[in-house]
Design an enzyme around this catalytic site. Structure first.
Site, PDB file in Angstrom:
ATOM      1  N   ASP A  38       0.864  -1.171   0.000  1.00  0.00           N
ATOM      2  CA  ASP A  38       0.000   0.000   0.000  1.00  0.00           C
ATOM      3  C   ASP A  38       0.911   1.235   0.000  1.00  0.00           C
ATOM      4  OD1 ASP A  38      -2.158   1.681  -0.031  1.00  0.00           O
ATOM      5  OD2 ASP A  38      -3.165   0.802   1.690  1.00  0.00           O
TER       6      ASP A  38
HETATM    7  C1  BGC Z   1      -5.125   3.124   0.245  1.00  0.00           C
HETATM    8  C2  BGC Z   1      -5.384   2.006  -0.738  1.00  0.00           C
HETATM    9  C3  BGC Z   1      -5.360   2.544  -2.135  1.00  0.00           C
HETATM   10  C4  BGC Z   1      -4.032   3.232  -2.385  1.00  0.00           C
HETATM   11  C5  BGC Z   1      -3.875   3.778  -3.787  1.00  0.00           C
HETATM   12  C6  BGC Z   1      -3.916   3.954  -0.123  1.00  0.00           C
HETATM   13  O1  BGC Z   1      -3.823   5.090   0.664  1.00  0.00           O
HETATM   14  O2  BGC Z   1      -4.958   2.582   1.534  1.00  0.00           O
HETATM   15  O3  BGC Z   1      -6.621   1.402  -0.451  1.00  0.00           O
HETATM   16  O4  BGC Z   1      -5.586   1.509  -3.049  1.00  0.00           O
HETATM   17  O5  BGC Z   1      -3.909   4.316  -1.479  1.00  0.00           O
HETATM   18  O6  BGC Z   1      -4.666   4.874  -4.007  1.00  0.00           O
END
Ligand code: BGC
Length: 753
Positions: A303
């Protein structure tokens, strides 16, 4: 444009062909050949994911890529993947086409070994970052609909609209089981029950991926956030969770297990820590459990910035380079870095220093290239003509409306206040009444979803839809208070109440995503309650419509509400769905996918234990029941018709190892209109080696019945459906007595080994 696209396609296909000359067998062999020729830097680039904003010109509208920055990313560093929209909001199909052609075009022209880039995007409840896309109800609402087919349809449409913009990888579904309603990402989950999340999660994966990832209507799914993200102790986003292994396996692992078996191609890792170990650094969770036990052989992506944070936040790694080593050794394939080149550079250094083997890197690169190949990127990396026509079909709006209608959950309907007649004069009030953003929630054209500027023209609010339904003259609107409860004009709303027959009071939450949505308690802002109280004091019937991502406490105002409709964040069809249910065009059939708490500090789930409900013995022989009186139970949801359950039968009454029991029940529609009902089968293990919950959902099925119609449905129950994870982390069905429950009916069942 078409010419450009086809020349791009030829170039990438040729690359793969040239590199695979002399090779006649399967695709994997050609990927191996490709890998054999790649430099270490190229491999590290493939494992790196950047935010598009790294290569855009700041402030440019419409979006513009900066060729020098782009060159640095895709030519110098050979970056293999991008995410996000680069400018903070959704882009038009034309803008996406430009972005992809610039990126893939530069890779093709300037790299001796061009490997197409894989773009990942958060198409969370529809194609979030594509202008004018259809947005579906959030997962929490789809869980209320209890209809896996609808979940699959919304994912299929979401895939079509995502791929129409050239994007072939979505960071969805969220398979975190939502057992902590304070958590700002609760609305993104399928609620508190693992079986519900499993069934709907699998349907969603199938909808996204279809039968063939290469088809122009498919995108790769990403199961997230593996694992243990959704139960932070404090309820705050990305904060620690404490979970014994059995608990993690019992409540949080099942949806991931099933979705991996259903063929999901990618998994995103939980940003937080579980029992003291950040998941990005856990070889046990990423390699032993996910790859070893679950058999996952797809791509594991981190993530946001989470490799860096093993050092900066979690304090697990004592240097940035150690953080990279830990994450890669734990099992990571792609790092969503996402704002610099540190991961790629440090990874190369680690291999050169002999701290990570190149063989290990090759494993990840093979998975990544295989995914790119399955998605057809080597054949055509830009927007495919056959995919582009999949955008904006009129039937998508209808599907969004249908899902929103099935999600609507009628929590209270005193004296059949609802449905309202067309002739009713209605005061529509409250902060969510005229808000299109509250209807859509997070990941709606922007990350937070709270900027109406990016929504499609003509998007309707609840008050618009009610006006459309009963006309201007019968609809009065006053906002009363804002989201945070500050007084906009409560007095005006109260005055208007005297000229109306009923009050439709729309309370709840503005859109929010992730950490910005953190709150300290579930209470509704005082001003929202104040508006409710003042309106209730007028004596006019108050119909409360809750537009919210998580259950906000309504205890102080619930008794004086005549009816309560839970709408969640219902998306593009939401306003219409609410109006249609209020005025009886549709019969609600949603059931709560979570236990609606009565008190902010008393959070329990439906599968609570005896000791959650029984207090101390206050006198000899007397057990005092002290707690667990949620506002509404999991599974609660009323209809405009009435249903009667009879004839619960279990055959045989003794279930043997390897056998099955048939559990049947008769359901009759005893009311005056057609309605849908979700039949839910629960079991209770009377005694077990780990204290058993009061009940667990084991199966469910939704049926539709005409007035007077009845049906008998039969569930097949096998011993593994009665299993639980014991204290040694083993999944076992222990011999003994069980009770099966459907609605208010109960029947015994014995299990013998
Ligand atoms: C979130 C994810 C997301 C990623 C990309 C992160 O901050 O936790 O769920 O897919 O950003 O946008």
């Amino acid at each position: 444009m078409t010419r450009f696209t086809s020349s791009l396609a030829t170039a990438f296909t040729t690359t793969l062909l040239i590199l695979t000359m002399n090779i006649t067998s399967a695709d994997t062999v050609s990927i191996d050949t490709l890998i054999a020729g790649m430099t270490l830097e190229e491999k590290a680039g493939q494992m790196t994911q950047l935010d598009l904003m790294v290569v855009t010109r700041k402030g440019a509208e419409p979006i513009e890529l900066d060729p020098e920055k782009l060159r640095e990313a895709v030519v110098t560093h050979k970056i293999g993947s991008f995410i996000n929209n680069g400018v903070g909001h959704a882009l038009t199909i034309k803008e996406w086409t430009y972005v992809l052609e610039e990126i893939q075009g530069m890779i093709r022209k300037e790299n001796p070994r061009p490997i197409p880039l894989l773009y990942g995007i958060d198409s969370i409840h529809g194609a979030t970052y594509v202008r004018d896309a259809t947005l579906f109800p959030h997962q929490i609402a789809l869980a209320a609909a209890r209809n896996p087919e609808l979940a699959a349809i919304s994912a299929r449409i979401s895939a079509a609209e995502t791929r129409a913009a050239g994007l072939r990888w979505t960071f969805a579904p969220v398979l975190d089981v939502g057992r902590q309603p304070l958590w700002a990402r609760f609305p993104e989950t399928f609620g508190e029950d693992p079986l519900l999340a499993t069934r709907l999660g699998v349907a969603t994966v199938q909808g996204f991926q279809g039968d063939d990832l290469g088809s122009p209507g498919s995108v790769a799914a990403c199961l997230k956030h593996y694992i243990g993200y959704s139960h932070p102790e404090t309820g705050k986003d990305r904060s620690p969770a404490l979970m014994p292994d059995w608990y993690l396996r019992e409540y949080f692992l099942p949806p991931f297990t099933a979705a991996v078996r259903a063929g999901a191609k990618t998994v995103m890792v939980n940003s937080g820590e579980v029992s003291g170990v950040p998941v990005h650094g856990s070889k046990y969770l990423l390699t032993d459990v996910l790859r070893g036990e679950l058999g996952f052989n797809g791509v594991i992506v981190s993530d946001w910035e989470d490799v860096i944070r093993l050092h900066t936040w979690h304090k697990l790694a004592d240097s940035p380079v150690e953080a990279v080593r830990m994450a890669v050794e734990a099992g990571l394939d792609i790092s969503m870095v996402p704002l610099d080149y540190s991961f790629a550079t440090l990874l190369v250094q680690l291999v050169r220093d002999g701290k990570i083997s190149e063989k290990r890197i090759d494993e990840s690169v093979r998975r990544i290239l295989t995914l790119k190949q399955e998605l057809g990127l080597f054949e055509n990396p830009a927007v495919e003509a056959a995919a582009a026509v999949g955008f904006g079909k009129p039937e998508y709006r209808k599907a969004a409306l249908d899902s929103a209608i099935e999600a609507m959950t009628l929590l209270k309907n005193q004296n059949n206040t609802l449905p309202l007649s067309d002739k009713t004069r209605v005061l529509v009030t409250g902060p969510t009444a005229d808000s299109i953003t509250a209807l859509h929630g997070c990941w709606s054209f922007t990350w937070q979803g709270d900027d109406p500027k990016w929504y499609p023209e003509g998007t309707r609010s609840v008050v618009d839809a009610i006006r459309g339904r009963i006309g201007d003259s019968n609809t009065i609107f006053h906002q009363g208070v804002s989201f945070d409860g500050s007084d906009v004009d409560i007095d005006a709303a109260v005055r208007a109440a005297s000229t109306s027959d009923v009050i439709v009071l729309c309370l709840g939450e503005e859109a929010y995503a992730e950490t910005p949505g953190d709150i300290h308690d579930l209470d509704l802002p005082a001003g929202q309650l104040e508006l409710a109280r003042r309106l209730q004091a007028t004596g006019k019937p108050v119909i409360l419509v809750l537009i919210e991502g998580r259950p906000r406490i309504i205890r102080p105002i619930e008794p004086a509400c005549s009816a309560i409709l839970m709408a969640y964040w219902p998306g593009s069809g939401g306003a219409e769905a609410i109006a249609r249910v209020l005025f009886g065009d549709e019969n609600p059939s949603g059931k709560l996918p979570f236990t609606y708490p009565r008190h902010s500090n008393h959070l329990v789930t439906y599968d609570r234990k005896y000791t959650h409900s029984l207090g101390e013995i206050s006198a000899p022989g007397e057990t005092k029941v002290i707690t667990s009186d949620p506002q509404f139970e999991f599974g609660h949801g009323l209809s405009y018709t009435t249903f009667e359950y009879t004839h619960l039968k279990v055959e045989p009454a003794i279930l043997k190892k390897g056998g099955k029991a048939l559990v049947s029940v008769t359901l009759a529609n005893t009311g005056k209109r057609a309605g849908k009902e979700c039949i839910e089968l629960y079991s209770r293990d009377l005694f077990a080696s780990l204290t058993p919950p009061l009940k667990r959902l084991r199966d469910f099925r939704k049926v539709e019945l005409a007035p007077g119609q009845s049906t008998t449905i039969t569930f097949e129950l096998t011993p593994d459906q009665l299993a639980f994870v014991n204290g040694n982390s083993e999944t076992v069905t222990e011999p003994g007595d069980f009770e099966l429950m459907i609605a208010n009916l109960k029947a015994p069942l014995r299990y013998e080994n």
